[in-house]
Design an enzyme around this catalytic site. Structure first.
Site, mmCIF file in Angstrom:
data_model
loop_
_atom_site.group_PDB
_atom_site.id
_atom_site.type_symbol
_atom_site.label_atom_id
_atom_site.label_comp_id
_atom_site.label_asym_id
_atom_site.label_seq_id
_atom_site.Cartn_x
_atom_site.Cartn_y
_atom_site.Cartn_z
ATOM 1 N N TYR A 151 -11.334 -8.668 1.666
ATOM 2 C CA TYR A 151 -12.055 -7.454 2.039
ATOM 3 C C TYR A 151 -13.060 -7.743 3.166
ATOM 4 C CZ TYR A 151 -10.357 -5.868 -2.550
ATOM 5 O OH TYR A 151 -9.585 -5.559 -3.642
ATOM 6 N N HIS A 181 -4.226 -12.126 -5.923
ATOM 7 C CA HIS A 181 -4.358 -10.833 -5.251
ATOM 8 C C HIS A 181 -3.025 -10.317 -4.693
ATOM 9 C CE1 HIS A 181 -7.161 -8.415 -2.303
ATOM 10 N NE2 HIS A 181 -6.385 -7.637 -3.028
#
Length: 323
Positions: A63, A128
């Site tokens: 992110y 992820h």
């Protein structure tokens, strides 16, 4: 506000012993992925969330190209409270430069994340978006590497994340019991798609904690609508736009309705929603408080569900590799 904000409900996370706030703080916006966020706004948002009882904070090195982790680290440090009063989850395997689920990379990854977060350990480390790697590598290489990190005290619990629900059963059926503690699913428990519900009994039987992200379906269930890149079909986008217009006409807010819909299932430990301002924190906590006091707005929900019925559980493709 017509009613006082209640302290956030805490829910058990599978067999971990952790109790997560029903609303989780998604820290991806702190990485300025939806527009610039100052360090001051990040610190104030996290402080207000913690003050109102949110104890679960989720981030990833992906992110904002590591910026989210750095900002969250500064904000948590500024709280100046004992470490055991908040729960931090970060991820490994997905980076700005691409996917790498190798044992070497994920082992290095947690050291980098801990430095950015200014922490000695994270409560949960999640692989992820595993559908973009090899699921067999996740089973045979990544999770064993994470177990070593668990033994070393760098992480407390292990999780996996992704979009297609079948990745969870594939991995969980392949690994020894207790190897994975948590799954994070997104866009599969919202008004337009509740397919995660079918998986909950299976996950419960294995003692797996369940985190649900994107209760607003990545922007579909908002007044402003999804971003241009959203992979949903034109029919689904059109139906969600009509549902948002219906809510507005009735003096309701589709985002609050969607948030409350996701929060109402107690088998989901936490509903993660991205936040980057004190105002957003207050709105999400207010939605949870209102739900706790008054329950779901059945009339508005029934109207929205009727509009979305033709596209219910319509998802979008995501790549899965098994070798």
């Amino acid at each position: 506000m017509a009613f006082p904000l209640r302290k956030m409900e805490l829910r058990p996370l599978g067999n971990t012993g952790l109790r997560l706030s029903a609303v989780g703080f998604g820290a991806s916006p702190l990485g300025s992925v939806f527009g610039p966020v100052s360090e001051s706004d990040a610190v104030c948002s996290v402080r207000e969330a913690f003050r109102l009882g949110i104890n679960f904070f989720d981030t990833s090195p992906y992110y904002g190209g590591t910026l989210s982790e750095k900002m969250l680290g500064k904000a948590l440090k500024a709280l100046n409270v004992p470490r055991n009063e908040y729960i931090v989850s970060t991820k490994c395997g997905r980076y700005v430069e691409g996917f790498d689920f190798s044992a070497e990379r994920v082992t290095k990854s947690i050291e980098e994340s801990l430095t950015r977060l200014q922490l000695d350990y994270v409560d949960i480390l999640q692989c992820h978006d595993i559908e973009f790697g090899s699921l067999d590598q996740i089973v045979n290489e990544t999770i064993p590497a994470l177990q070593k990190l668990k033994e070393a005290g760098k992480i407390r619990f292990i999780g996996i994340t992704g979009l297609p629900l079948e990745i969870f059963t594939y991995v969980l059926d392949c690994v020894p019991p207790g190897s994975v503690d948590v799954i994070l699913s997104y866009c599969h428990y919202s008004i337009n798609d509740s397919t995660l519900e079918d998986l909950l009994p299976y996950l419960k039987s294995k003692g797996i904690g369940v985190i649900n992200a994107s209760p607003l379906a990545m922007g579909l269930l908002t007044d402003s609508g999804p971003p241009e890149w959203h992979p949903a079909s034109p029919e689904l986008k059109s139906a969600c736009k009509a549902a948002a217009a219906y809510c507005k006409e009735k003096g309701k807010n589709i985002s609050k309705l969607a948030m409350q819909y996701s929060l109402s299932n107690k088998d989901i430990s936490s509903v993660l929603v991205g936040m980057n301002s004190v105002k957003q924190v207050a709105e999400n906590v207010a939605a949870a408080t209102e739900l706790a006091i008054f329950g779901k707005d059945q009339e508005a929900l029934a109207g929205v569900e009727a509009i979305l019925k033709p596209v219910k559980n319509q998802t979008w493709p995501s790549g899965i590799q098994r070798s």
